[in-house]
Motif scaffolding. Structure first.
Motif, mmCIF file in Angstrom:
data_model
loop_
_atom_site.group_PDB
_atom_site.id
_atom_site.type_symbol
_atom_site.label_atom_id
_atom_site.label_comp_id
_atom_site.label_asym_id
_atom_site.label_seq_id
_atom_site.Cartn_x
_atom_site.Cartn_y
_atom_site.Cartn_z
ATOM 1 N N HIS A 193 0.813 -1.215 0.000
ATOM 2 C CA HIS A 193 0.000 0.000 0.000
ATOM 3 C C HIS A 193 0.852 1.273 0.000
ATOM 4 O O HIS A 193 0.318 2.364 0.130
ATOM 5 C CB HIS A 193 -0.935 -0.004 1.206
ATOM 6 N N LYS A 194 2.162 1.110 -0.171
ATOM 7 C CA LYS A 194 3.062 2.260 -0.171
ATOM 8 C C LYS A 194 2.677 3.217 -1.300
ATOM 9 O O LYS A 194 2.441 2.809 -2.425
ATOM 10 C CB LYS A 194 4.505 1.791 -0.367
ATOM 11 N N GLY A 195 2.579 4.480 -0.975
ATOM 12 C CA GLY A 195 2.230 5.494 -1.955
ATOM 13 C C GLY A 195 0.736 5.723 -2.092
ATOM 14 O O GLY A 195 0.303 6.618 -2.796
ATOM 15 N N LYS A 196 -0.063 4.911 -1.420
ATOM 16 C CA LYS A 196 -1.515 5.076 -1.483
ATOM 17 C C LYS A 196 -1.930 6.139 -0.475
ATOM 18 O O LYS A 196 -1.343 6.252 0.604
ATOM 19 C CB LYS A 196 -2.239 3.767 -1.141
ATOM 20 N N PRO A 197 -2.948 6.921 -0.782
ATOM 21 C CA PRO A 197 -3.398 7.940 0.173
ATOM 22 C C PRO A 197 -4.037 7.290 1.402
ATOM 23 O O PRO A 197 -4.698 6.253 1.293
ATOM 24 C CB PRO A 197 -4.421 8.748 -0.618
ATOM 25 N N GLU A 198 -3.809 7.865 2.566
ATOM 26 C CA GLU A 198 -4.393 7.352 3.812
ATOM 27 C C GLU A 198 -5.892 7.594 3.849
ATOM 28 O O GLU A 198 -6.635 6.811 4.411
ATOM 29 C CB GLU A 198 -3.746 8.029 5.028
ATOM 30 N N VAL A 199 -6.339 8.698 3.257
ATOM 31 C CA VAL A 199 -7.757 9.059 3.269
ATOM 32 C C VAL A 199 -8.185 9.392 1.847
ATOM 33 O O VAL A 199 -7.456 10.078 1.125
ATOM 34 C CB VAL A 199 -8.013 10.286 4.187
ATOM 35 N N ILE A 200 -9.355 8.882 1.464
ATOM 36 C CA ILE A 200 -9.931 9.222 0.160
ATOM 37 C C ILE A 200 -11.375 9.677 0.366
ATOM 38 O O ILE A 200 -11.948 9.460 1.435
ATOM 39 C CB ILE A 200 -9.892 8.032 -0.831
ATOM 40 N N ILE A 201 -11.948 10.283 -0.643
ATOM 41 C CA ILE A 201 -13.362 10.650 -0.645
ATOM 42 C C ILE A 201 -14.037 9.759 -1.690
ATOM 43 O O ILE A 201 -13.610 9.737 -2.843
ATOM 44 C CB ILE A 201 -13.567 12.144 -1.016
ATOM 45 N N ASP A 202 -15.064 9.019 -1.268
ATOM 46 C CA ASP A 202 -15.736 8.116 -2.210
ATOM 47 C C ASP A 202 -16.775 8.860 -3.039
ATOM 48 O O ASP A 202 -16.968 10.071 -2.887
ATOM 49 C CB ASP A 202 -16.335 6.900 -1.487
ATOM 50 N N GLU A 203 -17.456 8.131 -3.920
ATOM 51 C CA GLU A 203 -18.429 8.744 -4.826
ATOM 52 C C GLU A 203 -19.638 9.321 -4.107
ATOM 53 O O GLU A 203 -20.376 10.131 -4.656
ATOM 54 C CB GLU A 203 -18.879 7.749 -5.912
ATOM 55 N N GLU A 204 -19.856 8.923 -2.838
ATOM 56 C CA GLU A 204 -20.953 9.475 -2.038
ATOM 57 C C GLU A 204 -20.510 10.707 -1.254
ATOM 58 O O GLU A 204 -21.284 11.276 -0.497
ATOM 59 C CB GLU A 204 -21.474 8.417 -1.067
ATOM 60 N N GLY A 205 -19.236 11.092 -1.431
ATOM 61 C CA GLY A 205 -18.709 12.263 -0.739
ATOM 62 C C GLY A 205 -18.281 11.987 0.695
ATOM 63 O O GLY A 205 -18.067 12.915 1.467
#
Length: 132
Positions: free
Chosen positions: A39-51
């Motif tokens: 998971h190296k380089g992956k963002p710790e937090v994302i925003i999904d399609e539901e916001g």
């Protein structure tokens, strides 16, 4: 009386410089071997399609931290617990009554009232682009 602050210093482990003609390798840990991080380089937090915010978990899935969305049935306990851990980790449980997962006592006050198998669709880290 005031307490005296003690400064702490972390010593860096220096690796010998690569000799002429040798490739410079990634810094090796002082003890043991360095494990591959998928998971190296992956963002710790994302925003999904539901916001909604989702946090990266150790199993490589992004979760919302929404245990209240999970149906209180024995077969969904691991999903509920994973969502609860995220909620606790990011502070969503502060100030709220104790949550419980008691399928034999459906009217227990801390039980989830949710109806889903999981909180939102599954999002795996392999599906997310790496940060550059």
């Amino acid at each position: 009386e005031e307490e005296e602050e003690v400064e702490t210093e972390v010593k860096e482990s220096k690796q010998p410089a690569a000799k002429k003609g040798e490739k410079e390798e990634e810094a090796k840990p002082e003890y043991g071997t360095k494990m591959h991080d998928p998971h190296k380089g992956k963002p710790e937090v994302i925003i999904d399609e539901e916001g909604r915010e989702r946090w990266l978990c150790l199993d490589g899935k992004y979760r919302r931290g929404d245990p209240e969305a999970i149906k209180c049935a024995p077969e969904y306990f691991s999903q509920w617990l994973s969502e609860w851990v995220v909620a606790a980790r990011v502070g969503k449980t502060k100030g709220k009554p104790q949550m419980t997962f008691l399928p034999d006592t459906p009217d227990a006050p801390g039980n989830s009232k949710g109806t889903s198998q999981r909180a939102g669709r599954e999002i795996r880290s392999e599906d997310i682009l790496k940060k550059h």
